[in-house]
Design a protein around this motif. Structure first.
Motif, short mmCIF file in Angstrom:
data_model
loop_
_atom_site.label_atom_id
_atom_site.label_comp_id
_atom_site.label_asym_id
_atom_site.label_seq_id
_atom_site.Cartn_x
_atom_site.Cartn_y
_atom_site.Cartn_z
N PHE A 67 0.85 -1.19 0.00
CA PHE A 67 0.00 0.00 0.00
C PHE A 67 0.88 1.24 0.00
O PHE A 67 2.04 1.20 0.42
CB PHE A 67 -0.97 0.01 1.18
CG PHE A 67 -0.33 0.08 2.55
CD1 PHE A 67 -0.11 1.30 3.18
CD2 PHE A 67 0.04 -1.07 3.21
CE1 PHE A 67 0.47 1.37 4.43
CE2 PHE A 67 0.62 -1.02 4.47
CZ PHE A 67 0.84 0.20 5.08
N VAL A 68 0.31 2.31 -0.52
CA VAL A 68 0.99 3.59 -0.55
C VAL A 68 -0.06 4.66 -0.29
O VAL A 68 -1.17 4.59 -0.81
CB VAL A 68 1.73 3.82 -1.89
CG1 VAL A 68 0.81 3.83 -3.08
CG2 VAL A 68 2.57 5.09 -1.83
N GLY A 69 0.30 5.61 0.54
CA GLY A 69 -0.63 6.67 0.85
C GLY A 69 0.06 8.00 1.01
O GLY A 69 1.26 8.07 1.25
N LEU A 70 -0.72 9.04 0.85
CA LEU A 70 -0.26 10.39 1.12
C LEU A 70 -0.98 10.87 2.37
O LEU A 70 -2.21 10.98 2.37
CB LEU A 70 -0.55 11.32 -0.07
CG LEU A 70 0.25 11.04 -1.33
CD1 LEU A 70 -0.21 11.95 -2.46
CD2 LEU A 70 1.75 11.23 -1.07
N GLU A 71 -0.22 11.12 3.41
CA GLU A 71 -0.77 11.56 4.68
C GLU A 71 -0.51 13.04 4.88
O GLU A 71 0.52 13.55 4.42
CB GLU A 71 -0.12 10.79 5.83
CG GLU A 71 -0.25 9.29 5.71
CD GLU A 71 0.45 8.57 6.85
OE1 GLU A 71 0.07 8.79 8.01
OE2 GLU A 71 1.37 7.78 6.57
N PRO A 72 -1.39 13.74 5.58
CA PRO A 72 -1.09 15.15 5.88
C PRO A 72 0.22 15.25 6.66
O PRO A 72 0.43 14.49 7.61
CB PRO A 72 -2.27 15.59 6.75
CG PRO A 72 -3.35 14.60 6.49
CD PRO A 72 -2.67 13.31 6.14
N TYR A 73 1.07 16.15 6.26
CA TYR A 73 2.33 16.36 6.97
C TYR A 73 2.07 17.00 8.33
O TYR A 73 2.73 16.68 9.32
CB TYR A 73 3.27 17.22 6.13
CG TYR A 73 4.51 17.64 6.87
CD1 TYR A 73 5.50 16.71 7.15
CD2 TYR A 73 4.68 18.94 7.31
CE1 TYR A 73 6.64 17.07 7.85
CE2 TYR A 73 5.81 19.32 8.00
CZ TYR A 73 6.78 18.38 8.27
OH TYR A 73 7.90 18.74 8.98
N THR A 82 1.34 19.88 1.55
CA THR A 82 2.49 19.02 1.82
C THR A 82 2.00 17.69 2.38
O THR A 82 1.17 17.66 3.28
CB THR A 82 3.44 19.69 2.83
OG1 THR A 82 3.88 20.93 2.29
CG2 THR A 82 4.65 18.81 3.11
N ALA A 83 2.52 16.60 1.82
CA ALA A 83 2.12 15.26 2.25
C ALA A 83 3.36 14.46 2.63
O ALA A 83 4.45 14.69 2.11
CB ALA A 83 1.38 14.54 1.13
N GLU A 84 3.13 13.52 3.53
CA GLU A 84 4.16 12.53 3.84
C GLU A 84 3.73 11.23 3.20
O GLU A 84 2.56 10.83 3.31
CB GLU A 84 4.31 12.36 5.35
CG GLU A 84 5.39 11.36 5.69
CD GLU A 84 5.64 11.23 7.18
OE1 GLU A 84 6.32 10.26 7.55
OE2 GLU A 84 5.15 12.06 7.96
N VAL A 85 4.65 10.57 2.53
CA VAL A 85 4.32 9.32 1.86
C VAL A 85 4.50 8.15 2.83
O VAL A 85 5.45 8.12 3.61
CB VAL A 85 5.17 9.13 0.58
CG1 VAL A 85 6.64 9.00 0.88
CG2 VAL A 85 4.68 7.94 -0.23
N ALA A 86 3.57 7.21 2.78
CA ALA A 86 3.67 5.94 3.49
C ALA A 86 3.67 4.85 2.43
O ALA A 86 2.74 4.76 1.64
CB ALA A 86 2.47 5.76 4.43
#
Length: 164
Positions: A67-73, A82-86
């Motif tokens: 899985f890959v996600g963009l989380e709020p930084y 701005t996002a943090e990638v998981a």
């Protein structure tokens, strides 16, 4: 090998947590030290929004491979773009270039989602992930020495970033 990225659904939660818990066991890509449950991660799942900060399942030949996600930084308004990638891959699917495809997928999706900056926080000892993001053009933006106590060793944290 057929690879597909699709928005995660409620039915995917168990598979996502199983993959995440593989990472917990290796101490290579998360600072969680004990396995988590689907119930414990409900607030995390709920924070993803398809229109701006989505979570995708990576399927390889019809099987959940990661899985890959963009989380709020941050929850502060100035960081809304701005996002943090998981990014996590099932142990059995590592080494198949799915990580490269996922990072490329994020590069395609970020501008469409209004995300202008993506940050990745990677343990210093996780050379494979560091190489993956460096290869994709992410710059090394910071070094936090010995910030994670990992039950038996301390880990440095490296911050990588990319503007889109």
């Amino acid at each position: 090998m057929s690879v597909e990225f699709r928005l995660a659904q409620i039915d995917d939660q168990a598979a996502i947590i199983a993959i995440y818990n593989q990472a917990v066991a290796t101490k290579g890509s998360t600072a969680d030290l004990t396995p988590v449950t689907v119930a414990q991660r409900q607030p995390w799942f709920a924070a993803f929004t398809p229109a701006h900060f989505p979570l995708w399942v990576i399927e390889s030949d019809g099987e959940v491979a990661g899985f890959v996600g963009l989380e709020p930084y941050s929850d502060r308004a100035g960081y809304r773009q701005t996002a943090e990638v998981a990014l996590y891959l099932d142990d059995h699917h590592q080494g198949q270039h799915l990580g490269t495809q996922a990072v490329d997928f994020i590069a395609q999706q970020a501008p469409q989602l209004g995300v202008t900056t993506v940050i990745s926080r990677i343990f210093g000892h996780n050379r494979a992930s560091r190489h993956l993001f460096e290869k994709a053009g992410y710059a090394h933006w910071g070094h936090l020495p010995a910030v994670a106590e990992m039950q038996g060793f301390t880990a440095d944290l490296e911050v990588y970033g990319h503007h889109f």
